[in-house]
Enzyme design. Structure first.
Site, PDB file in Angstrom:
ATOM      1  N   ASP A   1      -1.605  -7.072  -4.666  1.00  0.00           N
ATOM      2  CA  ASP A   1      -1.631  -8.244  -3.562  1.00  0.00           C
ATOM      3  C   ASP A   1      -1.293  -9.556  -4.276  1.00  0.00           C
ATOM      4  O   ASP A   1      -2.337  -9.938  -5.054  1.00  0.00           O
ATOM      5  CB  ASP A   1      -2.832  -8.113  -2.640  1.00  0.00           C
ATOM      6  CG  ASP A   1      -2.879  -6.757  -1.973  1.00  0.00           C
ATOM      7  OD1 ASP A   1      -1.879  -6.385  -1.127  1.00  0.00           O
ATOM      8  OD2 ASP A   1      -3.864  -5.969  -1.969  1.00  0.00           O
TER       9      ASP A   1
ATOM     10  N   ASP B   1      -1.507  -5.926 -10.785  1.00  0.00           N
ATOM     11  CA  ASP B   1      -2.065  -5.922  -9.618  1.00  0.00           C
ATOM     12  C   ASP B   1      -0.869  -5.951  -8.465  1.00  0.00           C
ATOM     13  O   ASP B   1       0.026  -6.122  -8.728  1.00  0.00           O
ATOM     14  CB  ASP B   1      -2.571  -7.304  -9.538  1.00  0.00           C
ATOM     15  CG  ASP B   1      -3.033  -8.012  -8.364  1.00  0.00           C
ATOM     16  OD1 ASP B   1      -4.180  -7.098  -7.410  1.00  0.00           O
ATOM     17  OD2 ASP B   1      -2.759  -8.889  -7.750  1.00  0.00           O
TER      18      ASP B   1
HETATM   19  C1  XBP Z   1      -6.497  -7.599  -2.928  1.00  0.00           C
HETATM   20  C2  XBP Z   1      -7.415  -7.512  -1.621  1.00  0.00           C
HETATM   21  C3  XBP Z   1      -7.214  -6.207  -0.657  1.00  0.00           C
HETATM   22  C4  XBP Z   1      -6.320  -6.736   0.274  1.00  0.00           C
HETATM   23  C5  XBP Z   1      -6.599  -5.732   1.470  1.00  0.00           C
HETATM   24  O1  XBP Z   1      -6.588  -6.529  -3.826  1.00  0.00           O
HETATM   25  O2  XBP Z   1      -8.431  -8.024  -1.597  1.00  0.00           O
HETATM   26  O3  XBP Z   1      -8.517  -5.985  -0.118  1.00  0.00           O
HETATM   27  O4  XBP Z   1      -6.619  -7.901   0.994  1.00  0.00           O
HETATM   28  O5  XBP Z   1      -6.424  -4.608   1.173  1.00  0.00           O
HETATM   29  P1  XBP Z   1      -5.787  -6.736  -5.147  1.00  0.00           P
HETATM   30  P2  XBP Z   1      -7.082  -3.327   1.857  1.00  0.00           P
HETATM   31  O6  XBP Z   1      -5.281  -7.943  -5.338  1.00  0.00           O
HETATM   32  O7  XBP Z   1      -6.587  -6.088  -6.337  1.00  0.00           O
HETATM   33  O8  XBP Z   1      -4.564  -5.777  -4.777  1.00  0.00           O
HETATM   34  O9  XBP Z   1      -7.252  -3.699   3.452  1.00  0.00           O
HETATM   35  O10 XBP Z   1      -6.294  -1.868   1.557  1.00  0.00           O
HETATM   36  O11 XBP Z   1      -8.493  -3.228   1.041  1.00  0.00           O
HETATM   37 MG    MG Z   2      -3.959 -10.153  -6.246  1.00  0.00          MG
END
Ligand code: XBP
Ligand code: MG
Length: 260
Positions: A10, A8
């Protein structure tokens, strides 16, 4: 046997929500002349909605001066999201978003030992590319056999779609892989695809229910605070060997359940 790590982005690779996305959303509001501001606490609640554009639309329901019609809201969300991603890229280039401790050594270790790796995220592709180029260097893409992002799916996490796509790209069965996630929605996405998941808690998701996970801990930088505890080793961080043994343990458990 552990054949692949599915990362993952974020919250797992970096604290991008705290250091990047929230800051950039606020910069975008200002750039477009809006008096909205997402503080740490409100952003934590808004993170229940995955996807930056989807999050903006959900938040508009709470803003008195949001546009009245759905079409206008969609248009504003698109504009804000584009601006936010530009602001995010600037924060990344300025060096404001570091990888979490223990992440880079584990990526290099897996690569050296022939364990395949993929990025499995529902964030925007541009955000992933910017972050990884800045933090792992221009050859970052060589380290991953597949990079699946928000644009590749119809449904974002906690839907399992992005994991199912990654497994198909790597030609692997779910239990050959190990997902690394930081949040409840992320862990649910992996588990719904049948992939065992290791949870590294992040700032915004300190206590999401994530069972059953082979291991849950505060971060890859430390061997302290993990459940189950990793065996004593020389390393101060979590190693590929630790991941392999947690994975093997989860496999043995799954096989025993299937037999009974
Ligand atoms: C996490 C998310 C993302 C980010 C923002 O995704 O919810 O939406 O907060 O990214 P993951 P965008 O943990 O799967 O990486 O603005 O590009 O949507
Ligand atoms: Mg995440």
């Amino acid at each position: 046997m552990l054949a692949a790590l599915l990362w993952d982005v974020d919250g797992t690779l970096a604290e991008t929500e705290r250091d990047g996305h929230r800051v950039a959303f606020n910069q975008a509001f200002e750039a477009l002349g809006l008096r909205w501001h997402w503080d740490h606490e409100r952003y934590g609640r808004l993170l229940r909605v995955t996807g930056g554009r989807e999050r903006l639309l959900a938040a508009m329901a709470e803003e008195r001066d949001a546009p009245p019609t759905p079409a206008e809201r969609q248009a504003l969300a698109r504009k804000l999201h584009d601006t936010k991603n530009h602001c995010y890229a600037r924060l990344v280039y300025e060096g404001g978003i570091a990888l979490r401790g223990g992440v880079a050594p584990l990526i290099h270790e897996a690569r050296a030992q022939g364990v395949r790796q993929a990025i499995v995220t529902t964030t925007s592709r541009a955000n992933v590319e910017t972050l990884l180029a800045r933090q792992l260097g221009p050859a970052w893409a060589d380290m991953f056999d597949a990079v699946l992002c928000g644009e590749d799916v119809r449904a974002k996490k906690p839907d399992p779609e992005v994991y199912l796509l990654a497994l198909r790209a790597l030609r692997l069965q779910p239990r050959q892989a190990l997902a690394l996630e930081d949040s409840g929605p992320g862990a649910s996405a992996a588990q719904a695809a049948g992939v065992p998941v290791l949870v590294t808690r992040s700032v915004y998701f300190p206590a999401d229910p994530v069972e059953p996970a082979p291991a849950v801990g505060p971060g890859l930088h430390t061997r302290e605070g993990w459940s189950p505890a990793p065996p004593p080793r020389r390393s101060a961080r979590i190693t590929l060997q630790d991941l392999a043994s947690w994975h093997a343990h989860a496999e043995a458990g799954a096989a025993a359940t299937a037999r009974s």
